[in-house]
Design a protein around this motif. Sequence first.
Motif, PDB file in Angstrom:
ATOM      1  N   GLN A 133      13.927 -17.963  51.145  1.00  0.00           N
ATOM      2  CA  GLN A 133      14.213 -17.478  49.620  1.00  0.00           C
ATOM      3  C   GLN A 133      15.515 -17.645  49.291  1.00  0.00           C
ATOM      4  N   GLY A 134      15.588 -17.891  47.743  1.00  0.00           N
ATOM      5  CA  GLY A 134      16.741 -17.956  47.138  1.00  0.00           C
ATOM      6  C   GLY A 134      17.297 -19.679  46.920  1.00  0.00           C
ATOM      7  N   TYR A 135      18.247 -19.843  46.495  1.00  0.00           N
ATOM      8  CA  TYR A 135      18.678 -21.148  46.162  1.00  0.00           C
ATOM      9  C   TYR A 135      19.312 -22.146  47.300  1.00  0.00           C
ATOM     10  N   LYS A 178      23.154 -26.221  42.934  1.00  0.00           N
ATOM     11  CA  LYS A 178      22.410 -25.072  43.696  1.00  0.00           C
ATOM     12  C   LYS A 178      20.622 -25.292  42.888  1.00  0.00           C
ATOM     13  N   LYS A 207      15.978 -24.555  43.217  1.00  0.00           N
ATOM     14  CA  LYS A 207      15.086 -23.709  43.932  1.00  0.00           C
ATOM     15  C   LYS A 207      13.884 -24.583  44.234  1.00  0.00           C
ATOM     16  N   ARG A 217      22.200 -14.536  52.267  1.00  0.00           N
ATOM     17  CA  ARG A 217      20.967 -13.741  51.724  1.00  0.00           C
ATOM     18  C   ARG A 217      21.334 -12.972  50.356  1.00  0.00           C
ATOM     19  N   GLU A 218      22.371 -12.177  50.910  1.00  0.00           N
ATOM     20  CA  GLU A 218      22.551 -11.196  49.703  1.00  0.00           C
ATOM     21  C   GLU A 218      23.059 -11.780  48.430  1.00  0.00           C
ATOM     22  N   GLY A 239      21.853 -14.405  47.488  1.00  0.00           N
ATOM     23  CA  GLY A 239      20.559 -15.379  46.720  1.00  0.00           C
ATOM     24  C   GLY A 239      20.611 -16.678  47.161  1.00  0.00           C
ATOM     25  N   SER A 289      19.208 -19.340  50.369  1.00  0.00           N
ATOM     26  CA  SER A 289      18.305 -19.526  51.493  1.00  0.00           C
ATOM     27  C   SER A 289      18.993 -19.774  52.720  1.00  0.00           C
TER      28      SER A 289
END
Length: 448
Positions: free
Chosen positions: A82-84, A95, A97, A302-303, A305, A307
């Motif tokens: 999850q995330g960038y 970055k 996705k 993760r916090e 944003g 991956s």
Amino acid sequence: MTQVIIIGGGFSGIAAAKKLHETNIPFLVLEARERLGGRVYTKQISEDLYLDLGGQWIGPSQDRMYALCEELGLDYFETYDQGYNILDFKEQVKKFKGLIPSLDIFSLINLDFVLKKLERMAKTIPQDSPWLHPKAVEFDRVSLAAFVTSQCKTKSCQKVVSLALETVFAAELNEVSLLHALFYFKSGRDLNTLININNGAQLHRIVGGMQTLVEKMAQPFLQQIKFNHPVSSIRKEDGVFTVQCEGFSYKAKKIIMAVPPVLAGKINFYPLLSAAKRQVLDRIAMGQVGKCFMVYQKPFWREAGFSGQAFADEYSPFQSMFDASPKEAYFGIILAFTIGNRAKTFFEKDKEKRQAIMLEKLTKYFGSSAETPLFYEDFSMSDEAWSRGCYAGIYPTGAWTGFQDAYAKTENDIYWAGTEASKVWFGYIEGAVRAGETAADNVLLDLK
């Protein structure tokens, strides 16, 4: 004397042993190491912290792996995705996705064309006999590197395709036959599956580490496994094999070979293996990959944003990075892959320097939070005497059409296992299990 001797206590050898055990056939497993798992190796740091130094992922259509997890009561969990993601080209960090990075429009169109062309070509390969494809000779005389160079019209496209495929094969692309690459994609469902986490080959990890599974498989017959027993020779006289180890010898009616091709080629056989078998053992080279782990108190990215995934060109020693944290995220772990020539150069440096290089990259990607890891660890199967490389044996140009199925063929009551003997999920743990079970099935048929 026993009925069967299995050489190698990796997933393939243990899968064969499990089947023989369940059918009450006497056997011994001879393992050169002091542990099970072969090219799977989990290093337990503490109760909640472990590092999979070898194979670690399972994914869709790897039915035997999921069935074994269910049978043996082992849990698995999804790889964090999850995330960038990060793209590091010419030391410039961007970055993005999703699976496809941010490139110029022409490179993106070219990238889509190349990947789809490889997919289309792979679909036409006969999975059980790739050498029978109408263009097999044409495909087999070309390296994967030459194909990629011919199809990629921009440097950016070529870099993205190359680092993705290097991560798939753990090898330089000039070492891989195009025919082998196409067979490999077909064997693992398709290229999209092999490069993906979501619904792909990197979807799940085993709670407690992959080696936990092979140890559970072997639990009922541990007393039939001989550790620290590297085999030096196999001699057959009057229908009986004598397998020689240092200070020990054992006799059996059948042999299952479940070691990497490069190691099988070092064993002295009498009578000699066929010329085709000997030559293909000489031609198959092992992939080269180093796994580098930076361990943190928590997965702080993760916090923010991210991956934890990163992909880099030749200016970095690491082709790719992934979040390898345990299920409950009691710790945060970034795993970096260094492959082929990059791995050779990287592991020439001392460990302190290797740590400093990875730390510099992670700080560049994730900021100051990356500056204070708990510790660093790395490992290369190329440096382990009883593996000599990872993930799997690589067929160079000319090998598939020159030797066809010589590697996997049974010869003189010697049955060949290992992931390289599988036509389904060749190169993966799933392939190793299937090949071990097939070898055991063939032994059972012949004994009957």
